[in-house]
Design a protein around this motif. Structure first.
Motif, PDB file in Angstrom:
ATOM      1  N   SER A 156      56.863  -2.339  52.480  1.00  0.00           N
ATOM      2  CA  SER A 156      56.166  -2.781  53.689  1.00  0.00           C
ATOM      3  C   SER A 156      56.776  -2.141  54.934  1.00  0.00           C
ATOM      4  CB  SER A 156      56.215  -4.310  53.796  1.00  0.00           C
ATOM      5  OG  SER A 156      55.542  -4.894  52.697  1.00  0.00           O
TER       6      SER A 156
ATOM      7  N   LYS B 254      49.033  -8.804  47.486  1.00  0.00           N
ATOM      8  CA  LYS B 254      50.379  -8.374  47.845  1.00  0.00           C
ATOM      9  C   LYS B 254      51.314  -9.524  47.516  1.00  0.00           C
ATOM     10  CE  LYS B 254      53.062  -6.350  51.633  1.00  0.00           C
ATOM     11  NZ  LYS B 254      53.014  -5.916  53.053  1.00  0.00           N
TER      12      LYS B 254
ATOM     13  N   LEU C 267      49.256 -11.516  50.702  1.00  0.00           N
ATOM     14  CA  LEU C 267      47.963 -11.041  51.181  1.00  0.00           C
ATOM     15  C   LEU C 267      46.984 -11.014  50.021  1.00  0.00           C
ATOM     16  CD1 LEU C 267      48.863  -7.919  53.409  1.00  0.00           C
ATOM     17  CD2 LEU C 267      47.874 -10.069  54.217  1.00  0.00           C
TER      18      LEU C 267
ATOM     19  N   LYS D 171      43.014  -9.357  49.268  1.00  0.00           N
ATOM     20  CA  LYS D 171      41.875  -8.581  49.754  1.00  0.00           C
ATOM     21  C   LYS D 171      40.793  -8.610  48.689  1.00  0.00           C
ATOM     22  CE  LYS D 171      40.566  -4.093  51.688  1.00  0.00           C
ATOM     23  NZ  LYS D 171      40.320  -4.622  53.039  1.00  0.00           N
TER      24      LYS D 171
ATOM     25  N   LYS E  93      51.438   5.159  49.095  1.00  0.00           N
ATOM     26  CA  LYS E  93      49.994   5.081  49.291  1.00  0.00           C
ATOM     27  C   LYS E  93      49.373   4.577  47.988  1.00  0.00           C
ATOM     28  CE  LYS E  93      50.073   9.016  52.465  1.00  0.00           C
ATOM     29  NZ  LYS E  93      49.678  10.437  52.657  1.00  0.00           N
TER      30      LYS E  93
ATOM     31  N   PHE F 196      44.617   2.835  50.100  1.00  0.00           N
ATOM     32  CA  PHE F 196      45.056   1.724  50.931  1.00  0.00           C
ATOM     33  C   PHE F 196      46.495   1.950  51.364  1.00  0.00           C
ATOM     34  CE2 PHE F 196      41.857   0.132  48.041  1.00  0.00           C
ATOM     35  CZ  PHE F 196      41.065  -0.699  48.817  1.00  0.00           C
ATOM     36  N   ASN F 197      46.881   1.322  52.493  1.00  0.00           N
ATOM     37  CA  ASN F 197      48.289   1.323  52.869  1.00  0.00           C
ATOM     38  C   ASN F 197      48.983   0.094  52.272  1.00  0.00           C
ATOM     39  OD1 ASN F 197      47.631  -0.874  54.507  1.00  0.00           O
ATOM     40  ND2 ASN F 197      47.666   0.315  56.404  1.00  0.00           N
TER      41      ASN F 197
ATOM     42  N   ASN G   3      49.737  -2.612  53.529  1.00  0.00           N
ATOM     43  CA  ASN G   3      49.164  -3.884  53.992  1.00  0.00           C
ATOM     44  C   ASN G   3      47.759  -4.107  53.447  1.00  0.00           C
ATOM     45  OD1 ASN G   3      51.418  -4.712  55.583  1.00  0.00           O
ATOM     46  ND2 ASN G   3      50.791  -3.246  57.160  1.00  0.00           N
ATOM     47  N   LEU G   4      47.395  -3.305  52.448  1.00  0.00           N
ATOM     48  CA  LEU G   4      46.102  -3.400  51.767  1.00  0.00           C
ATOM     49  C   LEU G   4      44.928  -3.078  52.687  1.00  0.00           C
ATOM     50  CD1 LEU G   4      46.622  -6.603  49.559  1.00  0.00           C
ATOM     51  CD2 LEU G   4      47.407  -4.249  49.189  1.00  0.00           C
ATOM     52  N   GLU G   5      45.185  -2.298  53.726  1.00  0.00           N
ATOM     53  CA  GLU G   5      44.117  -1.849  54.618  1.00  0.00           C
ATOM     54  C   GLU G   5      43.537  -0.540  54.070  1.00  0.00           C
ATOM     55  OE1 GLU G   5      46.078  -3.487  58.803  1.00  0.00           O
ATOM     56  OE2 GLU G   5      46.635  -1.516  58.008  1.00  0.00           O
ATOM     57  N   LEU G   6      42.214  -0.455  54.032  1.00  0.00           N
ATOM     58  CA  LEU G   6      41.545   0.736  53.521  1.00  0.00           C
ATOM     59  C   LEU G   6      41.730   1.891  54.499  1.00  0.00           C
ATOM     60  CD1 LEU G   6      39.699   2.003  51.350  1.00  0.00           C
ATOM     61  CD2 LEU G   6      37.748   1.270  52.732  1.00  0.00           C
ATOM     62  N   ILE G   7      42.338   2.986  54.020  1.00  0.00           N
ATOM     63  CA  ILE G   7      42.630   4.146  54.862  1.00  0.00           C
ATOM     64  C   ILE G   7      41.591   5.239  54.675  1.00  0.00           C
ATOM     65  CG2 ILE G   7      44.336   5.927  55.396  1.00  0.00           C
ATOM     66  CD1 ILE G   7      45.146   3.066  56.152  1.00  0.00           C
TER      67      ILE G   7
END
Length: 404
Positions: A253, A278, A287, A289, A305, A319-320, A322-326
């Motif tokens: 993280s 997460k 987290l 998602k 990644k 995803f990064n 933080n489970l954000e879609l990149i």
């Protein structure tokens, strides 16, 4: 537009001497050139392998007491004692017992340990059926001594279904509790900063009715599991009442803390959508998602990644931590995406095989690709592949199906 970066040239096609023979490669003497190892049953039905040096020089045939447990012929390579020569480690079966055997074939009077007892296996209708996978630990103490971690799973018989650690220094096998599901090792990593390796487990519910002598839990649910360095549970197993089990990979993280990204997927069940989690090493879900309904494949972590394959929509999602879609990559047809170093640089590439014949290699950004067809005929099995190199240092990919 995806550009072509890699050039693939066909070299030759050859036949093994038996349909169940397995060819693999490893640099056993650390000279930069891989040896060829042909794994097979000898004339007595026992486990055996032929060793061939570069230039097709036959070295010897090495025989072991006991047979390979299955046609998959499980074998691993590692320099266990740090002397510059790799040992060959293979799994054998005698009656209802499993053993590992260690042989240093290219060194006179080299290391030789045979019939190290692992476990007893149960039969189903008088037949034995097991599957195994193995992974070497990191040399975390830099003393060149390594441990072998491996899983063994019985099918309908249901026992064993555990993960094992072979400590080379102590010549000792440690066994996890019965894991209920069919389980394998997703990753070895130090999650809690104790200088010891924990095991992130991937599994799926085979939906077998298991004897309560082995486990009190149900194989109709999948169980999220992380094992501590002693192979006991780091936290109580987390139950998901779906067939498809979790796949976990460690991530770091933003604050430097190590966590586990987990894909919990399901098929055809609207009441439980697939999701990314997460997780802390204590089992806390940090987290969640939710993912759209689809057919998700595997989870890959490269350089922190996270890559997730969406087979239904033929995409790879990045995803990064933080489970954000990149990023979202639209790919050609594929089923299972793997990561390996198949190019001349140190950077890794993605490789996928579609319909057991069509191979595609991508770079990590999916900007370049190369496709070729294996042209295997009359064989619907999945091909195995090995990446090695010749005397000139050029990389060679060997594909094997059946006896070809």
């Amino acid at each position: 537009m995806i550009l072509k970066k890699y050039e693939i040239n066909f070299i030759k096609e050859e036949y093994t001497s038996g349909i169940d023979n397995v060819i693999t490669f490893s640099d056993l003497d650390n000279d930069g050139i891989d040896e060829k190892i042909i794994i097979h049953d000898n004339d007595f039905g026992d486990a055996s392998f032929d060793l061939i040096k570069s230039g097709e020089e036959f070295v010897d045939q090495f025989n072991f007491e006991g047979k390979f447990p299955t046609k998959f012929k499980y074998i691993w390579f590692k320099d266990l004692n740090g002397n510059g020569y790799q040992e060959v480690v293979l799994l054998t079966q005698i009656n209802d017992s499993l053993f590992i055997n260690i042989k240093e074939p290219l060194l006179k009077n080299g290391l030789n340990r045979n019939k190290i007892f692992v476990d007893r296996i149960s039969s189903y209708k008088s037949q034995y059926e097991i599957h195994a996978n193995g992974i070497w630990s990191f040399d975390r103490y830099q003393d060149s001594l390594n441990n072998l971690y491996f899983s063994i799973n019985a099918g309908f018989a249901g026992n064993p279904r555990s993960i094992y650690k072979y400590d080379f220094n102590k010549n000792k096998i440690t066994k996890s509790p019965h894991l209920t599901n069919t389980s394998s090792i997703s990753e070895l990593t130090n999650l809690d900063d104790d200088d010891e390796l924990e095991v992130i487990v991937s599994n799926y519910a085979a939906q077998n009715t298991l004897d309560t002598l082995f486990t009190k839990k149900s194989d109709y649910s999948s169980w999220l599991i992380i094992l501590d360095d002693d192979l006991n549970y780091m936290f109580d197993q987390i139950e998901y009442k779906v067939k498809s089990g979790p796949i976990g990979k460690s991530v770091i993280s933003d604050d430097g803390t190590k966590h586990v990204a987990v894909l919990q997927k399901t098929y055809g069940d609207n009441s439980f959508p697939s999701q990314l989690l997460k997780l802390s090493h204590k089992g806390e879900i940090l987290l969640t998602k939710q993912l759209i309904k689809s057919n998700y494949g595997n989870l890959i972590n490269n350089d922190n990644k996270i890559y997730l394959t969406d087979v239904l929509n033929q995409k790879c999602l990045q995803f990064n931590s933080n489970l954000e879609l990149i990023e979202e990559y639209q790919l050609d047809r594929f089923y299972n995406l793997k990561i390996a170093n198949v190019g001349a640089s140190k950077s890794k590439e993605f490789i996928t095989i579609y319909n057991n014949n069509e191979v595609t290699i991508y770079d990590l950004n999916f900007n370049h690709k190369t496709q070729f067809n294996l042209n295997f005929k009359n064989d619907k099995s999945d091909p195995n592949y090995e990446i090695t190199k010749d005397k000139k240092g050029e990389l060679i990919i060997y594909f094997q199906k059946g006896s070809i």
